[in-house]
Scaffold this motif. Structure first.
Motif, PDB file in Angstrom:
ATOM      1  N   THR A 141       0.861  -1.174   0.000  1.00  0.00           N
ATOM      2  CA  THR A 141       0.000   0.000   0.000  1.00  0.00           C
ATOM      3  C   THR A 141       0.898   1.224   0.000  1.00  0.00           C
ATOM      4  O   THR A 141       2.127   1.120   0.083  1.00  0.00           O
ATOM      5  N   CYS A 142       0.296   2.402  -0.105  1.00  0.00           N
ATOM      6  CA  CYS A 142       1.092   3.633  -0.059  1.00  0.00           C
ATOM      7  C   CYS A 142       0.245   4.776   0.453  1.00  0.00           C
ATOM      8  O   CYS A 142      -0.978   4.685   0.544  1.00  0.00           O
TER       9      CYS A 142
ATOM     10  N   ARG B 253       6.519  13.389  -0.151  1.00  0.00           N
ATOM     11  CA  ARG B 253       6.987  12.195  -0.836  1.00  0.00           C
ATOM     12  C   ARG B 253       5.998  11.067  -0.541  1.00  0.00           C
ATOM     13  O   ARG B 253       5.248  11.115   0.443  1.00  0.00           O
ATOM     14  N   TYR B 254       6.003  10.072  -1.395  1.00  0.00           N
ATOM     15  CA  TYR B 254       5.150   8.909  -1.174  1.00  0.00           C
ATOM     16  C   TYR B 254       5.877   7.877  -0.331  1.00  0.00           C
ATOM     17  O   TYR B 254       7.078   7.642  -0.504  1.00  0.00           O
ATOM     18  N   GLU B 255       5.130   7.286   0.579  1.00  0.00           N
ATOM     19  CA  GLU B 255       5.637   6.221   1.426  1.00  0.00           C
ATOM     20  C   GLU B 255       4.911   4.928   1.063  1.00  0.00           C
ATOM     21  O   GLU B 255       3.675   4.894   1.043  1.00  0.00           O
ATOM     22  N   PHE B 256       5.690   3.898   0.759  1.00  0.00           N
ATOM     23  CA  PHE B 256       5.123   2.595   0.437  1.00  0.00           C
ATOM     24  C   PHE B 256       5.417   1.624   1.571  1.00  0.00           C
ATOM     25  O   PHE B 256       6.519   1.628   2.134  1.00  0.00           O
ATOM     26  N   ALA B 257       4.435   0.818   1.893  1.00  0.00           N
ATOM     27  CA  ALA B 257       4.632  -0.289   2.820  1.00  0.00           C
ATOM     28  C   ALA B 257       4.476  -1.577   2.026  1.00  0.00           C
ATOM     29  O   ALA B 257       3.448  -1.793   1.372  1.00  0.00           O
TER      30      ALA B 257
ATOM     31  N   ASP C 120      -8.498  -4.740   0.341  1.00  0.00           N
ATOM     32  CA  ASP C 120      -7.154  -4.180   0.190  1.00  0.00           C
ATOM     33  C   ASP C 120      -7.252  -2.684  -0.083  1.00  0.00           C
ATOM     34  O   ASP C 120      -8.200  -2.211  -0.727  1.00  0.00           O
ATOM     35  N   ARG C 121      -6.240  -1.940   0.372  1.00  0.00           N
ATOM     36  CA  ARG C 121      -6.246  -0.485   0.187  1.00  0.00           C
ATOM     37  C   ARG C 121      -4.971  -0.055  -0.535  1.00  0.00           C
ATOM     38  O   ARG C 121      -3.871  -0.189   0.001  1.00  0.00           O
ATOM     39  N   VAL C 122      -5.134   0.451  -1.750  1.00  0.00           N
ATOM     40  CA  VAL C 122      -3.987   0.967  -2.490  1.00  0.00           C
ATOM     41  C   VAL C 122      -3.491   2.243  -1.837  1.00  0.00           C
ATOM     42  O   VAL C 122      -2.291   2.421  -1.616  1.00  0.00           O
TER      43      VAL C 122
END
Length: 559
Positions: free
Chosen positions: A447-448, A455-459, A530-532
């Motif tokens: 997800t992000c 900035r974008y953070e992705f997990a 699920d959550r994008v």
């Protein structure tokens, strides 16, 4: 012939007949779309909505566009709310029998009016046709052998102001409500379909446990999830609940007899294999029915291995509580044909601004205008009272079948746009797929969010742990892939409005624990998706914990 055999024969005939009718209708999409429009106009011309919008004078699609602006749920809600109080003849000539619920973008529960005519002409033909591939190729996946995760045997039924039931489509007994006894879904007569007495209707996690505990004692041949996140939770739930499951099977519980023989089998199984998977518990499992696109496309290949060797994953239809859109009529892995007999479909290119999707000025396309490889917002109209309704979903034209576009779900229609980047869910999923594939990496989920530092953070939860080098390179590749996928992200990065993204590697069960937390908190498993794009700061911090982070490099991002 027994009554069960007769029911199976009648069911198969209905399923294959509805599929055949839809296949025939697809040879004349324009004719059937005009017929659907004519019926909804004629049947509802004398409603308040019909009179206000001049249904009696409308004959063509162009006239319909001029008469009715495109609306989302908020735009149509004044008519819906009056209908829900019991005022007759507002949206439809027929009084709604039930109201389907669906979580809106702001978290409120929508009230989707459902009439008997809508079910007969729009819903049931699509509904039966959707089961055709499963029924045709997996005849063992029947009423008594399927673990149906969308089925809610103990629903908590709310009501509207007029006293009509307000609940999820998966919670409605179609046989009782609409006189369709054949509509009972696979798994609805299985031993695990009826939960023990005393289970709280609002305790969705305990209901999930009880259903799984009963299924572990049995022989599951198929799984229906629709929501793939619920299917992905099964291996995790077996690990979490295994001691309790085995003990309760051995000892029995109120209303359920003890089965020490099965308990010993399970103990020996665990001793032999260590980590017990669905493939071990249900060796005859052969089919899974759920959405296969979106984030699920990243984790389903490995999840299928945990479910069993040779298990086939069949795509659930593109549909929402409001309307069917497309249904897979064969074994295509992700896309389906539009249900041209159910609703009138219009489309708006997915990159259009939100204010161009709704309102009087919306310019829409029809099925013949769609191009392979492109993505579109979906607008539906049908006899059940939704007229030029912006569904909020985006579909991708994967290919054509007989000249008719086949559609796959590409994500919700909203944008992540904190710095003018205009990211869509499909941009993120495709960028993740590209970046992961290039490094030979796999995820259990991802997800992000648009972070606080521009900035974008992705997990990402790796399928197998990644080295520091692999994670660092993934961050750079992912940044570059987003630049390639999204013109808005590319412009924001080039202008310095966004810094290189960050990738946080969380442990493999982080998303599954968070899913359980949502279900424990009152979200039905069918709706815990699920959550994008992650929106909640507190749950984000719990998700990533103290996970290390890697940054994408500028030179990669500007490529």
């Amino acid at each position: 012939m027994s009554s069960d055999d007769e029911r199976t024969r009648a069911y198969r005939e209905r399923v294959f007949a509805e599929r055949a009718r839809l296949r025939t209708a697809l040879r004349d999409c324009a004719g059937h779309q005009h017929a659907v429009l004519s019926e909804l106009l004629a049947h509802n011309a004398d409603t308040e909505f019909g009179r206000e919008h001049g249904f009696g004078r409308v004959r063509t699609m162009d006239e319909f566009r001029k008469a009715v602006p495109v609306r989302d749920y908020a735009g149509l809600s004044p008519w819906i709310e009056r209908t829900a109080t019991g005022v007759p003849g507002v949206l439809t000539a027929d009084e709604p029998v039930v109201y389907f619920t669906s979580s809106g973008s702001t978290g409120e529960h929508k009230k989707i009016p459902v009439t008997a005519r809508f079910m007969r002409t729009t819903f049931f033909p699509f509904f039966y046709a959707a089961w055709a591939p499963l029924t045709e190729h997996f005849p063992g996946a029947g009423l008594e052998t399927v673990l149906n995760l969308k089925h809610d045997p103990v629903p908590r039924v709310a009501t509207t102001a007029s006293g009509r039931p307000h609940l999820g489509a998966s919670q409605v007994d179609f046989g009782t409500a609409f006189g369709e006894p054949l509509s009972a879904e696979p798994g609805s007569a299985a031993p695990w379909a009826e939960l023990p007495a005393g289970v709280d209707a609002g305790d969705h996690l305990e209901k999930a446990y009880q259903r799984l505990r009963l299924a572990v004692a049995g022989d599951v041949r198929g799984v229906i999830g629709i929501n793939p996140a619920a299917v992905a939770a099964l291996p995790f739930q077996l690990r979490e609940w295994w001691p309790r499951i085995v003990k309760e099977i051995h000892d029995g519980t109120p209303g359920i007899a003890p089965d020490p023989v099965r308990a010993r089998e399970l103990e020996h199984l665990a001793a032999r294999v260590g980590q017990v998977l669905p493939a071990h518990v249900w060796p005859n499992l052969r089919s899974v029915f759920c959405w296969t696109s979106g984030l699920a496309s990243l984790y389903l290949p490995r999840l299928r291995e945990e479910l069993g060797t040779g298990v086939s994953v069949l795509p659930a239809p593109v549909a929402a509580s409001e309307s069917p859109v497309a249904v897979t009529l064969d074994r295509h892995p992700c896309a389906g044909s539009p249900v041209v007999t159910a609703a009138v479909y219009e489309f708006v290119p997915a990159d259009e601004d939100a204010d161009k999707v709704t309102g009087d000025g919306a310019t829409t396309l029809e099925l013949p205008d769609l191009e392979v490889g492109q993505e579109y917002h979906v607008i539906v109209s049908h006899v059940g009272g939704l007229y030029r309704y912006a569904l909020g979903d985006v579909v991708r034209v994967v290919d054509t079948d007989g000249g008719v576009p086949r559609l796959a779900y590409a994500g919700r229609g909203g944008l992540s746009n904190a710095h003018g980047e205009r990211l869509r869910e499909a941009h993120v999923v495709r960028a993740l797929a590209t970046a992961l594939h290039a490094g030979g990496l796999e995820v259990r989920n991802a997800t992000c969010r648009a972070g606080e530092l521009a900035r974008y953070e992705f997990a990402c939860a790796p399928w197998r742990s990644w080295s520091y080098v692999e994670a660092d390179k993934l961050a750079a590749r992912l940044d570059a892939a987003l630049v390639a996928e999204s013109p808005g992200y590319r412009a924001a990065r080039a202008a310095g409005r966004l810094a290189p993204l960050v990738v946080c590697c969380v442990d493999g069960e982080a998303f599954l624990r968070e899913w359980h937390d949502r279900v424990r908190g009152g979200v039905r498993p069918a709706q815990a998706k699920d959550r994008v794009f992650w929106r909640d700061d507190d749950s984000w911090r719990r998700l990533i914990g103290a996970a290390p982070a890697w940054h994408g490099e500028d030179e990669h991002a500007q490529a």
